[in-house]
Enzyme design. Structure first.
Site, PDB file in Angstrom:
ATOM      1  N   TYR A 135      44.512  42.932  38.097  1.00  0.00           N
ATOM      2  CA  TYR A 135      45.369  42.392  37.038  1.00  0.00           C
ATOM      3  C   TYR A 135      45.404  43.300  35.813  1.00  0.00           C
ATOM      4  O   TYR A 135      46.366  43.301  35.061  1.00  0.00           O
ATOM      5  CB  TYR A 135      44.848  41.020  36.581  1.00  0.00           C
ATOM      6  CG  TYR A 135      45.427  39.842  37.306  1.00  0.00           C
ATOM      7  CD1 TYR A 135      45.299  39.719  38.677  1.00  0.00           C
ATOM      8  CD2 TYR A 135      46.093  38.836  36.604  1.00  0.00           C
ATOM      9  CE1 TYR A 135      45.808  38.616  39.341  1.00  0.00           C
ATOM     10  CE2 TYR A 135      46.607  37.728  37.255  1.00  0.00           C
ATOM     11  CZ  TYR A 135      46.460  37.618  38.624  1.00  0.00           C
ATOM     12  OH  TYR A 135      46.963  36.523  39.264  1.00  0.00           O
ATOM     13  N   LYS A 190      36.033  41.296  49.519  1.00  0.00           N
ATOM     14  CA  LYS A 190      36.701  41.952  50.650  1.00  0.00           C
ATOM     15  C   LYS A 190      35.973  43.271  50.848  1.00  0.00           C
ATOM     16  O   LYS A 190      36.571  44.355  50.872  1.00  0.00           O
ATOM     17  CB  LYS A 190      38.203  42.131  50.344  1.00  0.00           C
ATOM     18  CG  LYS A 190      39.051  42.570  51.529  1.00  0.00           C
ATOM     19  CD  LYS A 190      39.243  41.498  52.592  1.00  0.00           C
ATOM     20  CE  LYS A 190      39.938  42.070  53.819  1.00  0.00           C
ATOM     21  NZ  LYS A 190      40.024  41.113  54.947  1.00  0.00           N
ATOM     22  N   ASP A 222      39.553  36.329  53.302  1.00  0.00           N
ATOM     23  CA  ASP A 222      40.418  35.711  54.322  1.00  0.00           C
ATOM     24  C   ASP A 222      39.681  34.549  54.992  1.00  0.00           C
ATOM     25  O   ASP A 222      40.236  33.468  55.204  1.00  0.00           O
ATOM     26  CB  ASP A 222      40.908  36.751  55.349  1.00  0.00           C
ATOM     27  CG  ASP A 222      39.818  37.669  55.863  1.00  0.00           C
ATOM     28  OD1 ASP A 222      38.685  37.663  55.309  1.00  0.00           O
ATOM     29  OD2 ASP A 222      40.077  38.405  56.830  1.00  0.00           O
ATOM     30  N   ASP A 246      42.741  33.688  41.813  1.00  0.00           N
ATOM     31  CA  ASP A 246      44.085  33.140  41.575  1.00  0.00           C
ATOM     32  C   ASP A 246      44.578  32.444  42.840  1.00  0.00           C
ATOM     33  O   ASP A 246      45.039  31.302  42.808  1.00  0.00           O
ATOM     34  CB  ASP A 246      45.031  34.286  41.185  1.00  0.00           C
ATOM     35  CG  ASP A 246      46.459  33.815  40.974  1.00  0.00           C
ATOM     36  OD1 ASP A 246      46.653  32.767  40.343  1.00  0.00           O
ATOM     37  OD2 ASP A 246      47.391  34.511  41.458  1.00  0.00           O
ATOM     38  N   ASP A 250      44.567  28.001  43.846  1.00  0.00           N
ATOM     39  CA  ASP A 250      45.757  27.207  44.191  1.00  0.00           C
ATOM     40  C   ASP A 250      45.537  26.470  45.515  1.00  0.00           C
ATOM     41  O   ASP A 250      45.901  25.300  45.659  1.00  0.00           O
ATOM     42  CB  ASP A 250      47.007  28.091  44.330  1.00  0.00           C
ATOM     43  CG  ASP A 250      47.814  28.180  43.033  1.00  0.00           C
ATOM     44  OD1 ASP A 250      47.202  28.095  41.955  1.00  0.00           O
ATOM     45  OD2 ASP A 250      49.051  28.341  43.110  1.00  0.00           O
TER      46      ASP A 250
HETATM   47  C1  IPM Z   1      47.187  31.344  36.915  1.00  0.00           C
HETATM   48  C2  IPM Z   1      48.579  31.883  36.956  1.00  0.00           C
HETATM   49  C3  IPM Z   1      48.602  33.205  36.192  1.00  0.00           C
HETATM   50  C4  IPM Z   1      47.681  34.165  36.921  1.00  0.00           C
HETATM   51  C5  IPM Z   1      49.989  33.821  35.968  1.00  0.00           C
HETATM   52  C6  IPM Z   1      50.932  32.852  35.289  1.00  0.00           C
HETATM   53  C7  IPM Z   1      49.915  35.105  35.204  1.00  0.00           C
HETATM   54  O1  IPM Z   1      49.029  32.020  38.261  1.00  0.00           O
HETATM   55  O2  IPM Z   1      46.673  31.101  35.805  1.00  0.00           O
HETATM   56  O3  IPM Z   1      46.615  31.148  37.976  1.00  0.00           O
HETATM   57  O4  IPM Z   1      48.087  34.816  37.882  1.00  0.00           O
HETATM   58  O5  IPM Z   1      46.534  34.268  36.515  1.00  0.00           O
HETATM   59 MG    MG Z   2      47.695  31.216  39.686  1.00  0.00          MG
END
Ligand code: IPM
Ligand code: MG
Length: 357
Positions: A135, A190, A222, A246, A250
């Protein structure tokens, strides 16, 4: 206690408004100041993170953040896109430790896409390193055109990197968090392919020697993705880099029924924190009054707990949220047969009412 309120874009303004309602009834001496961030700030000031917004955030004990982003900004030059605001806040404030709990509320077991027995009682803490990795790699691919595309370019690149101190400090955060929980840490890497993550693995192992009570295991990313949906309860604390964190957070969010339920905290070494729901700005449902404000309300609770030292008030909010779920009220994202569908503001009001009881 000074709180910078940055609602941002999309549903950000709607959900933050509900969290503010909740904070206000606690009757604590908060000083709240609101500022623009993301696309909203770009529209008004030509930049997603204006100097004034950053200064306000830096001068506050905590930042309550909504969400940023909208597809309509996808063609902007990258430094002007809404996402740069949150990345800039993280980097400039040194918010390296991102806590993303994935807790399955017993009332929402049926809202999960996984079988109830796999998720009931689930309580995972994902700790994502937030200011390093690919990032923030340098040098980065240079944008050739400013219209969001690369006409005539032959390549683009981003570099993945971590320094020893960056890995050490997040590893300490993870082991310390595990000491207060089930004393298990899974470090996700990884290392079979990437030097950066062999380095990560070695250093996490080294730090682990200082926490003999904590069981450490290592898992490739993975496989971790697979285990998260196969047997999520095997995890206690998961620590990983910025990009893997990240993605995995999710996935973990969905185990709990809805990403609309999950708060997050991003802390620096001074315990200053930015608190935001784990979900995004959801432009597709913005302005409709149907977004789930609970992730933001629970983020406000994390803020009270971690940065403002108001543990009792934080507990009260969490109990109130649980009561509201008990009463059967659900926003669309967590609605199921037999429960009552409500909108954003009604859900916020219900939490306020539950707090008063
Ligand atoms: C998160 C989001 C952010 C990230 C984006 C909006 C830059 O997906 O906070 O998880 O990738 O960190
Ligand atoms: Mg995110």
């Amino acid at each position: 206690m000074k709180i910078a309120v940055l609602p941002g874009d999309g549903i950000g303004t709607e959900i933050v408004a509900e969290a503010i309602k909740v904070l206000k009834v606690l009757d604590l001496p908060f000083e709240m100041e609101t500022a623009l961030v993301g696309g909203a700030a770009y529209e008004a000031h030509g930049h997603p993170l204006p100097e004034s917004t950053l200064k306000l955030a830096q001068a506050s004990d905590a930042v309550l953040f909504g969400a940023v982003g909208d597809w309509k900004y996808d063609t902007l030059d990258r430094p002007l896109r809404p996402e740069q605001a949150i990345l800039g806040l993280r980097k400039n404030m040194g918010l390296f430790a991102n806590f993303r709990p994935a807790i399955c509320y017993k009332q929402l077991v049926d809202a999960s896409s996984l079988k109830p027995e796999l998720v009931s009682g689930l309580d995972i803490l994902i700790i994502r390193e937030l200011t390093g990795d690919i990032y923030f790699g340098q040098p980065r691919g240079r944008r050739i055109a400013t219209d969001g595309h690369f006409p005539g370019a032959d390549e683009a690149f981003d570099t993945m990197r971590y320094s020893r101190p960056e890995i050490e400090r997040i590893a300490h955060v993870a082991f310390q968090a595990a000491m207060k929980r089930d004393k298990r840490v899974t470090s996700v890497d990884k290392a079979n392919v990437l030097e950066t993550f062999q380095f990560w693995k070695d250093i996490v192992s080294e730090v682990g020697l200082q926490y003999p009570e904590v069981t450490l295991d290592h898992m490739y990313v993975d496989n971790a993705a697979m285990q998260l949906v196969r047997a999520p309860k095997r995890f206690d604390v998961v620590v990983t880099g910025n990009m893997f964190g990240d993605i995995l957070s999710d996935a973990a969010a969905m185990l709990t029924g809805s990403i609309g339920m999950l708060p997050s905290a991003s802390l620096n070494s001074k315990n200053q924190g930015l608190y935001e729901p784990s979900h995004g700005s959801a432009p597709d449902i913005a302005g409709k009054g149907i977004a789930n404000p609970l992730a933001t309300i629970l983020s406000a609770s994390m803020m009270l707990r971690f940065s403002l030292n108001q543990v009792a008030a934080a507990d009260r909010i969490e109990v109130a949220v649980s009561k509201v779920l008990d009463s059967g009220l659900r926003t669309t994202d967590i609605w199921s047969e037999g429960t009552t569908r409500v909108g954003t503001a009604d859900m916020g009001d219900a939490v306020v009412a539950a707090l008063a009881k």
